[in-house]
Scaffold this motif. Structure first.
Motif, PDB file in Angstrom:
ATOM      1  N   LEU A  21       0.857  -1.173   0.000  1.00 12.66           N
ATOM      2  CA  LEU A  21       0.000   0.000   0.000  1.00 12.66           C
ATOM      3  C   LEU A  21       0.895   1.225   0.000  1.00 12.66           C
ATOM      4  CD1 LEU A  21      -2.645  -0.885   2.747  1.00 12.66           C
ATOM      5  CD2 LEU A  21      -2.862  -1.133   0.268  1.00 12.66           C
ATOM      6  N   ALA A  22       0.637   2.137  -0.911  1.00  9.94           N
ATOM      7  CA  ALA A  22       1.390   3.387  -0.972  1.00  9.94           C
ATOM      8  C   ALA A  22       0.454   4.496  -1.424  1.00  9.94           C
ATOM      9  CB  ALA A  22       2.575   3.262  -1.927  1.00  9.94           C
ATOM     10  N   HIS A  23       0.726   5.680  -0.957  1.00  6.41           N
ATOM     11  CA  HIS A  23      -0.063   6.854  -1.339  1.00  6.41           C
ATOM     12  C   HIS A  23       0.252   7.196  -2.785  1.00  6.41           C
ATOM     13  CE1 HIS A  23      -1.760  10.874  -1.152  1.00  6.41           C
ATOM     14  NE2 HIS A  23      -2.223  10.611   0.052  1.00  6.41           N
ATOM     15  N   ARG A  24      -0.747   7.578  -3.518  1.00  6.49           N
ATOM     16  CA  ARG A  24      -0.511   8.044  -4.886  1.00  6.49           C
ATOM     17  C   ARG A  24       0.260   9.352  -4.836  1.00  6.49           C
ATOM     18  NH1 ARG A  24      -6.608   6.998  -7.018  1.00  6.49           N
ATOM     19  NH2 ARG A  24      -6.483   4.744  -6.966  1.00  6.49           N
ATOM     20  N   LEU A  25       0.915   9.677  -5.927  1.00  8.19           N
ATOM     21  CA  LEU A  25       1.630  10.945  -6.004  1.00  8.19           C
ATOM     22  C   LEU A  25       0.665  12.089  -5.740  1.00  8.19           C
ATOM     23  CD1 LEU A  25       3.873  10.303  -9.122  1.00  8.19           C
ATOM     24  CD2 LEU A  25       4.590  10.400  -6.737  1.00  8.19           C
ATOM     25  N   GLY A  26       1.149  13.139  -5.107  1.00 10.16           N
ATOM     26  CA  GLY A  26       0.324  14.275  -4.743  1.00 10.16           C
ATOM     27  C   GLY A  26      -0.335  14.925  -5.943  1.00 10.16           C
ATOM     28  N   ARG A  27      -1.602  15.239  -5.790  1.00  9.36           N
ATOM     29  CA  ARG A  27      -2.360  15.891  -6.861  1.00  9.36           C
ATOM     30  C   ARG A  27      -2.575  17.371  -6.570  1.00  9.36           C
ATOM     31  NH1 ARG A  27      -7.052  11.411  -7.277  1.00  9.36           N
ATOM     32  NH2 ARG A  27      -5.686   9.658  -7.598  1.00  9.36           N
ATOM     33  N   THR A  28      -2.428  17.756  -5.305  1.00  3.21           N
ATOM     34  CA  THR A  28      -2.634  19.151  -4.929  1.00  3.21           C
ATOM     35  C   THR A  28      -1.446  19.621  -4.102  1.00  3.21           C
ATOM     36  OG1 THR A  28      -3.697  18.742  -2.791  1.00  3.21           O
ATOM     37  CG2 THR A  28      -5.120  18.665  -4.749  1.00  3.21           C
ATOM     38  N   SER A  29      -1.412  20.913  -3.829  1.00  8.80           N
ATOM     39  CA  SER A  29      -0.331  21.465  -3.018  1.00  8.80           C
ATOM     40  C   SER A  29      -0.410  20.989  -1.570  1.00  8.80           C
ATOM     41  CB  SER A  29      -0.365  22.996  -3.071  1.00  8.80           C
ATOM     42  OG  SER A  29      -1.602  23.470  -2.550  1.00  8.80           O
ATOM     43  N   HIS A  30      -1.551  20.434  -1.160  1.00  5.93           N
ATOM     44  CA  HIS A  30      -1.697  19.904   0.198  1.00  5.93           C
ATOM     45  C   HIS A  30      -1.039  18.529   0.344  1.00  5.93           C
ATOM     46  CE1 HIS A  30      -4.307  23.254   0.349  1.00  5.93           C
ATOM     47  NE2 HIS A  30      -5.166  22.836   1.084  1.00  5.93           N
ATOM     48  N   ASP A  31      -0.732  17.897  -0.771  1.00  5.51           N
ATOM     49  CA  ASP A  31      -0.128  16.562  -0.755  1.00  5.51           C
ATOM     50  C   ASP A  31       1.393  16.666  -0.710  1.00  5.51           C
ATOM     51  OD1 ASP A  31      -2.525  15.152  -0.758  1.00  5.51           O
ATOM     52  OD2 ASP A  31      -2.629  15.114  -2.939  1.00  5.51           O
ATOM     53  N   THR A  32       1.890  17.313   0.321  1.00  4.02           N
ATOM     54  CA  THR A  32       3.337  17.423   0.508  1.00  4.02           C
ATOM     55  C   THR A  32       3.875  16.073   0.985  1.00  4.02           C
ATOM     56  OG1 THR A  32       3.137  18.062   2.829  1.00  4.02           O
ATOM     57  CG2 THR A  32       3.101  19.853   1.178  1.00  4.02           C
ATOM     58  N   PRO A  33       5.166  15.826   0.852  1.00  4.41           N
ATOM     59  CA  PRO A  33       5.724  14.575   1.382  1.00  4.41           C
ATOM     60  C   PRO A  33       5.419  14.379   2.869  1.00  4.41           C
ATOM     61  CG  PRO A  33       7.313  15.623  -0.067  1.00  4.41           C
ATOM     62  CD  PRO A  33       6.170  16.603   0.116  1.00  4.41           C
ATOM     63  N   GLU A  34       5.429  15.465   3.643  1.00  5.92           N
ATOM     64  CA  GLU A  34       5.141  15.368   5.075  1.00  5.92           C
ATOM     65  C   GLU A  34       3.685  14.969   5.312  1.00  5.92           C
ATOM     66  OE1 GLU A  34       6.513  18.143   3.604  1.00  5.92           O
ATOM     67  OE2 GLU A  34       8.587  17.747   4.199  1.00  5.92           O
ATOM     68  N   ALA A  35       2.765  15.573   4.555  1.00  9.13           N
ATOM     69  CA  ALA A  35       1.347  15.247   4.704  1.00  9.13           C
ATOM     70  C   ALA A  35       1.077  13.801   4.305  1.00  9.13           C
ATOM     71  CB  ALA A  35       0.490  16.205   3.872  1.00  9.13           C
ATOM     72  N   ILE A  36       1.713  13.351   3.241  1.00 11.60           N
ATOM     73  CA  ILE A  36       1.542  11.966   2.792  1.00 11.60           C
ATOM     74  C   ILE A  36       2.057  11.003   3.852  1.00 11.60           C
ATOM     75  CG2 ILE A  36       2.394  10.273   1.114  1.00 11.60           C
ATOM     76  CD1 ILE A  36       2.095  12.538  -1.011  1.00 11.60           C
ATOM     77  N   GLU A  37       3.232  11.282   4.404  1.00 10.55           N
ATOM     78  CA  GLU A  37       3.769  10.406   5.445  1.00 10.55           C
ATOM     79  C   GLU A  37       2.843  10.373   6.660  1.00 10.55           C
ATOM     80  OE1 GLU A  37       7.580   9.736   8.406  1.00 10.55           O
ATOM     81  OE2 GLU A  37       7.807  11.117   6.714  1.00 10.55           O
ATOM     82  N   THR A  38       2.303  11.521   7.043  1.00  6.88           N
ATOM     83  CA  THR A  38       1.385  11.577   8.178  1.00  6.88           C
ATOM     84  C   THR A  38       0.161  10.710   7.911  1.00  6.88           C
ATOM     85  OG1 THR A  38       2.140  13.775   8.818  1.00  6.88           O
ATOM     86  CG2 THR A  38      -0.055  13.113   9.582  1.00  6.88           C
TER      87      THR A  38
END
Length: 143
Positions: A21-38
């Protein structure tokens, strides 16, 4: 959320179903690497806690169920499951062994990633301690 499945060998030499399971690449500016990891760490906690590579992999609260020819990963408290890309051989391993090795990546991965890109992702993430592990158990309920 992206999901990839494959059959592999466990340390004891037996075949085991694997699920990444992995997060898809960010689609918006809210999908920062830190937000994805959280988000991914929150998912790991929702599943009951997952282990680092050097620790024993726990059984998670995630469940694997079948609906027709599809395999779904269920999450605690969620009404719907995540439909998994499941080859019949992978589904048979889940059925026969009652579980799948769950690998959760803390970094994003493109949904379109092929086997070579997934392997490279796993190698890099493992080397940096960016993977968490557990086992998702098969439920006896099918539809």
């Amino acid at each position: 959320m992206g999901a990839w499945t494959w059959s592999g060998t466990a340390p004891d030499g037996q075949q085991v179903a694997h699920l990444l399971l992995a997060h898809r690449l960010g689609r918006t500016s809210h999908d920062t690497p830190e937000a994805i990891e959280t988000r991914m760490r929150h998912l790991a906690e929702t599943l009951g806690g997952l282990a680092r590579a050097e620790d024993p992999a726990p059984e998670t609260l995630g469940t694997l169920g079948t609906v027709g020819s599809h395999v779904l990963l269920g999450f605690p408290g969620a009404r719907w499951g995540l439909k998994l890309p499941a080859h019949p051989q992978w589904s048979r391993l889940v059925h026969d062994h009652g579980r799948a090795a769950l690998v959760l990546g803390l970094d994003p991965l493109a949904q379109s990633a092929d086997a070579l890109r997934v392997d490279a992702y796993l190698d890099a993430a493992l080397a940096c301690g960016r993977l968490l592990f557990g086992f998702a158990l098969r439920t006896s309920r099918t539809a």
